[in-house]
Design an enzyme around this catalytic site. Structure first.
Site, PDB file in Angstrom:
ATOM      1  N   ASP A  85      -8.525  49.050  13.069  1.00  0.00           N
ATOM      2  CA  ASP A  85      -7.966  48.586  14.343  1.00  0.00           C
ATOM      3  C   ASP A  85      -6.723  49.419  14.673  1.00  0.00           C
ATOM      4  O   ASP A  85      -5.750  49.413  13.903  1.00  0.00           O
ATOM      5  CB  ASP A  85      -7.581  47.111  14.163  1.00  0.00           C
ATOM      6  CG  ASP A  85      -7.568  46.342  15.457  1.00  0.00           C
ATOM      7  OD1 ASP A  85      -7.931  46.914  16.496  1.00  0.00           O
ATOM      8  OD2 ASP A  85      -7.201  45.153  15.418  1.00  0.00           O
ATOM      9  N   GLU A 117      -7.786  48.231  22.038  1.00  0.00           N
ATOM     10  CA  GLU A 117      -7.710  47.147  23.021  1.00  0.00           C
ATOM     11  C   GLU A 117      -7.550  47.742  24.419  1.00  0.00           C
ATOM     12  O   GLU A 117      -6.963  48.825  24.576  1.00  0.00           O
ATOM     13  CB  GLU A 117      -6.506  46.236  22.713  1.00  0.00           C
ATOM     14  CG  GLU A 117      -6.701  45.436  21.455  1.00  0.00           C
ATOM     15  CD  GLU A 117      -5.572  44.424  21.219  1.00  0.00           C
ATOM     16  OE1 GLU A 117      -4.733  44.203  22.131  1.00  0.00           O
ATOM     17  OE2 GLU A 117      -5.537  43.865  20.113  1.00  0.00           O
ATOM     18  N   GLU A 184     -12.749  38.832  23.819  1.00  0.00           N
ATOM     19  CA  GLU A 184     -11.876  37.795  23.241  1.00  0.00           C
ATOM     20  C   GLU A 184     -11.439  36.788  24.296  1.00  0.00           C
ATOM     21  O   GLU A 184     -10.924  37.154  25.363  1.00  0.00           O
ATOM     22  CB  GLU A 184     -10.649  38.446  22.569  1.00  0.00           C
ATOM     23  CG  GLU A 184      -9.710  37.382  21.980  1.00  0.00           C
ATOM     24  CD  GLU A 184      -8.728  37.900  20.946  1.00  0.00           C
ATOM     25  OE1 GLU A 184      -8.811  39.067  20.535  1.00  0.00           O
ATOM     26  OE2 GLU A 184      -7.858  37.085  20.543  1.00  0.00           O
TER      27      GLU A 184
END
Ligand code: KIV
Length: 280
Positions: A85, A117, A184
């Site tokens: 990540d 992200e 998410e």
């Protein structure tokens, strides 16, 4: 025991309608447990910041810490797809650092790909990382690294306009070449729509049952993190309570002189012990 997981095998799962499983790991034993139970994707999440390092925000964890933990996880993972990540400071602070840092996950930690992200320069960063030959997983909806700009840690895409934006982000990431996308904290109906529109697998967290796969933070699932518990977390075990019981028992046995007993101590030949005493 399980087959090696690849980007192609995830794609096949989506086509067959078989669900994909993904969990986070930050160390060797957890990586090994996940791998040996056949989890498809092991994510070395930047949730490391909250659930392992005790920090307030995922923005506080850096590249060196992520690589340190990813290397440990790598040693326990043989079959799962390992994804690193990208932490906030590795690509959002200076997007020009993204490729160098993504390469670190592959070269130093043996990851198969990285996750980014959604943020202002996400498409450009994704394109550059992909051009360096590194597979990228996207992440849209609630993006914790920029949660403040989204009004905090709350469900995203509840109205048609914001829902359309999230759908467009997901489509744009697929077009760039992402191999999968995390959804998410979005309404289940929106996640279902995105999952139908995309040909790459969607992995949901707080996004309902219609995603191609599901991810949770392992420490939440195992009851190893009690600072807060989002609504979407299901706790499947309570290791914190089990650990406290074990530690309490150790403490009591040591204090009462019951540990270590003969089974956990080493003996010495009595003649050798006599010789030792004589020499003294
Ligand atoms: O860091 C993390 O654990 C994540 C998952 C929740 C998807 O990004």
């Amino acid at each position: 025991m399980f087959q090696h997981k690849t980007i192609q095998s995830l794609q096949s799962k989506k086509k067959r309608g078989d669900k994909i499983t993904m969990l986070t790991a930050y160390d060797y034993p957890t990586g090994k447990i996940l791998d040996q139970t056949g989890i498809d994707i092991v994510l070395v999440g930047d949730s490391l910041a909250n659930v392992v390092l005790g920090l307030a925000s995922t923005r506080e964890v850096g590249m060196d810490e992520m690589i340190h933990h990813a290397k440990a996880v790598r040693r326990g993972v043989e079959q799962a797809l390992l994804v690193g990540d990208m932490p906030f400071t590795g690509y959002q602070l200076r997007p020009e650092d993204a490729v160098v840092n993504a390469k670190r996950f592959i070269k130093e930690a043996g990851c198969h790909g990285v996750k980014v992200e959604w943020f202002e320069h996400c498409l450009e960063v994704t394109e550059n990382i992909l051009a360096a030959g590194i597979p990228v997983m996207g992440h849209v909806g609630l993006t914790p690294q920029t949660a403040e700009q989204l009004g905090g840690f709350k469900v995203q895409g509840k109205d048609a306009d914001t829902a359309r934006q999230i759908l467009e982000h997901a489509i744009a990431l697929e077009k760039k070449g992402c191999f999968s996308i995390v959804l998410e904290c979005i309404p289940a109906k929106l996640a279902q729509l995105i999952t139908k529109k995309l040909s790459i697998p969607t992995i949901g967290i707080g996004a309902g049952v219609h995603c191609d796969g599901q991810v949770l933070v392992t420490n939440d699932l195992l009851g190893l993190f009690d600072r807060y518990k989002p609504k979407f977390v299901k706790q499947y075990a309570n290791l914190m309570t089990l650990a406290k019981e074990g530690v309490t028992q150790f403490k009591e046995e040591v204090e009462k002189g019951r540990f270590p007993d003969a089974d956990h101590s080493f003996s010495m030949n009595p003649q050798e012990f006599e010789r030792l005493k004589v020499k003294r």
